[in-house]
Design a protein around this motif. Sequence first.
Motif, short mmCIF file in Angstrom:
data_model
loop_
_atom_site.label_atom_id
_atom_site.label_comp_id
_atom_site.label_asym_id
_atom_site.label_seq_id
_atom_site.Cartn_x
_atom_site.Cartn_y
_atom_site.Cartn_z
N GLY A 166 -4.73 3.04 -1.38
CA GLY A 166 -4.51 2.36 -0.11
C GLY A 166 -4.63 3.20 1.13
N THR A 167 -5.19 4.40 1.03
CA THR A 167 -5.24 5.32 2.17
C THR A 167 -5.97 4.73 3.37
N ASP A 168 -7.02 3.94 3.12
CA ASP A 168 -7.84 3.46 4.23
C ASP A 168 -7.93 1.94 4.30
N VAL A 169 -6.99 1.24 3.71
CA VAL A 169 -6.90 -0.20 3.89
C VAL A 169 -5.43 -0.57 4.07
N GLN A 170 -5.14 -1.31 5.12
CA GLN A 170 -3.77 -1.70 5.41
C GLN A 170 -3.48 -3.04 4.74
N VAL A 171 -2.38 -3.10 3.98
CA VAL A 171 -2.01 -4.30 3.23
C VAL A 171 -0.62 -4.75 3.66
N SER A 172 -0.46 -6.07 3.85
CA SER A 172 0.85 -6.61 4.21
C SER A 172 1.06 -7.96 3.56
N VAL A 173 2.33 -8.36 3.41
CA VAL A 173 2.72 -9.67 2.88
C VAL A 173 3.77 -10.25 3.82
N ASP A 174 3.45 -11.37 4.44
CA ASP A 174 4.39 -12.02 5.36
C ASP A 174 4.88 -11.06 6.43
N GLY A 175 4.01 -10.18 6.88
CA GLY A 175 4.38 -9.21 7.90
C GLY A 175 5.04 -7.96 7.37
N LEU A 176 5.42 -7.94 6.09
CA LEU A 176 6.01 -6.75 5.48
C LEU A 176 4.91 -5.76 5.12
N PRO A 177 5.01 -4.51 5.54
CA PRO A 177 3.99 -3.53 5.13
C PRO A 177 4.10 -3.22 3.65
N VAL A 178 2.97 -3.22 2.96
CA VAL A 178 2.93 -2.88 1.54
C VAL A 178 2.69 -1.39 1.35
N ASN A 179 1.84 -0.79 2.19
CA ASN A 179 1.51 0.63 2.07
C ASN A 179 2.74 1.51 2.27
N MET A 180 2.80 2.57 1.47
CA MET A 180 3.86 3.56 1.60
C MET A 180 3.26 4.84 2.18
N VAL A 181 3.66 5.19 3.39
CA VAL A 181 3.16 6.43 4.01
C VAL A 181 3.87 7.62 3.37
N SER A 182 3.14 8.74 3.27
CA SER A 182 3.67 9.98 2.68
C SER A 182 4.33 9.72 1.34
#
Length: 744
Positions: A166-182
């Motif tokens: 997921g480094t270069d695609v942003q994913v969300s569900v109902d406005g909640l971020p799915v990606n985990m940074v660091s």
Amino acid sequence: MAKCYTTFFILLSLLFTGALKAQNVINGQVWLAPNEPAEGALVTVKDAGYSCMTDRGGNFKLVTPSASATLIITHIGYVPAEYTATAQGDNKVSLAKGVYQLEDVILSSDINYKYFHTISKVDLNIRPVRSSQELLRTVPGLFIAQHAGGGKAEQIFLRGFDIDHGTDVQVSVDGLPVNMVSHGHGQGYADLHFLIPELVKTIDYGKGPYYTEHGNLNTAGYVSFQTIDQLENNRFQVEGGQFNHLRALAMVNILPKENAKRSAFVASEFMHFDGPFQSGQNFNRFNLFGKYIEHISTNTKLTFLASAFSSKWDASGQVPQRAIDQKIIDRFGAIDNTEGGITGRYNASVQLSSFLKNGNSIESQLYYSRYYFQLYSNFTFFLRDSINGDQIKQSDERDIIGFNTKYHIPFTIGNTKLKTTVGASIRYDKTYDTELSYTRQRSFLEHAKLGDITESNAAIFIDQKIQYNQWLVNIGSRLDYLHFNYLDKLSANADAPQNKSIVSPKINVQYTFNKKFQAFVKAGKGFHSNDTRVVVANQGRQILPPAYGADLGFNFHPNKKLVLNAAVWYLFLQQEFVYVGDEGIIEPSGRSRRVGLDLSGRYQMTKYLFADANINIAGARLIDEEKGEDKIPLAPTFTSTGGITYANKTGWNGSIRYRYIKDRAANETNTVIAKGYSLLDGIINYTHRKYEVGLAVENVLNASWNEAQFDTESRLMNEPSAISELHFTPGTPFFAKIKLAIML
């Protein structure tokens, strides 16, 4: 002379006042269900030719010469309605559910127009998906691969990127971020398994860094899932299949669906799967999801959702080709069968949407997530440690809290419609004992990395849409500020916290020639942040390497049965320093360039029979490397997906679908090749008002294929030296499963 000027301005004022009196404003709302507003419905004045589209609250505003007008309201998947509206009336229109038809897809220059959002809704309703993996595959050109027992986030491929997780695609569900940074395993790690697929209402997506609402990690694109607000029916479903596959699903309305003021439902899912491996995966997943909606007033909506997810699994990992050639193991064997992991996530979110009388609207969301993750892997076997082996443990435990708000201001100047959106967001991540350690059969040996990460991201953005006749211009920019801090628990020396800001301008221009043809050009700047451990170790150098992109393309609707889309694109990444979680090191990859072509088509052969195909071509190169050593490992060069679907809502329905990915370089010199594959999947169902039975088959032709593939240097037990070659996770062979669902 002064009297002349005074007379002139009096006449001008009278003319202006008369013009205002000659115009009437008709406001209204369109609903798809008692409590679901219709976003993107087309509202047309009958026999007049002018129209508008509804916003997220189902609201529309039309300026008409008379105080009343006959309106034609259409929305894809619903029966068109004719309604007589008045300037002073309470104009509310409810649409009845109908049949999904491609002729209802429109090309428009309206400021609320969202073409890709509509196409995704078509796809979801003519070929329902049954897993989170299939949800991602509905995005044209997006490929995924699983390589750790089913519980790990999928490896994603899009627009010439091996996006990892997921480094270069942003994913969300109902406005909640799915990606985990660091994340402990990799930057942007996006585990979507907490999403129950039957709950998805729409998938909004965009390719490239052109969208002001989407910031960090949106370089190749973004994918936003929206869940349903209310169940059509209570549903109880069981599935069973080969390799000890078992799935149970329950979805229940808590409040009557006829209730126009509020709704509530809960859904729960349990899944078990061993897979085709000699050492069973023992993959278990549990999901619980609840959603409550309260319409405080006609124009104010409160949404509360909560979910819980847990998963555990065993894995055989990636196997080296030589171990199979030497008959040490077969394709579904393991060098280390003690790999695997556990993960879980708990989410809570409250959203307030208000649509004001002046046409303005505001949307705000406060969310919290609790997340944990442990993964045991062994990629190199006995390369580092010839006695204990090279198994590693990666762990990540964190709290996430965030807030998003957007304020929309639509207005009109003469014949020009405008919509200004201003927004702000903040996200705070706090991890506890983020770890990389050496293990043997899941028993701890020693730490390689251990520490606490604190990362904050605050952003503001402004987005301006301008519609004039056939033109729609979208100009915007966002400012992101990030703060990074890392407490290294294995070192007495603390690196200083770092912070950095980045401005990302965007522009999209669209021209609608007519109802059949629309052209667009996009350009913008995006970024993905680097891992906090990289940022502080490098004293803030190259914290936010930017990405610059451009698209040129068209949407074509030549007749009622065919919809086409095409785009040529370019993307340049200035620099990346990537934290390689498997080794705990920093790996710079330099500048990169990608160019490509995307083609998509949808064709409706009969009322219920649909065909679709997507072709995606990409070329990816490392700019700073010598020719012949400039390949980007695992970057897809040619992919294609498509199929035929019979989408009758009752009686027999089903689909047959293919996906293809071409051979591609597994290393910079192209001396190791990741093998391409072509697969065929099929679904057939019999649907009744009260029940549904179905059969789904993956890999219908029982092809032998490699799913995840890597060029890895490894050493087997008793081998004198290391060997670098292709390692892979074998893809699932012919796999059949049946289901029975009861609807009440």
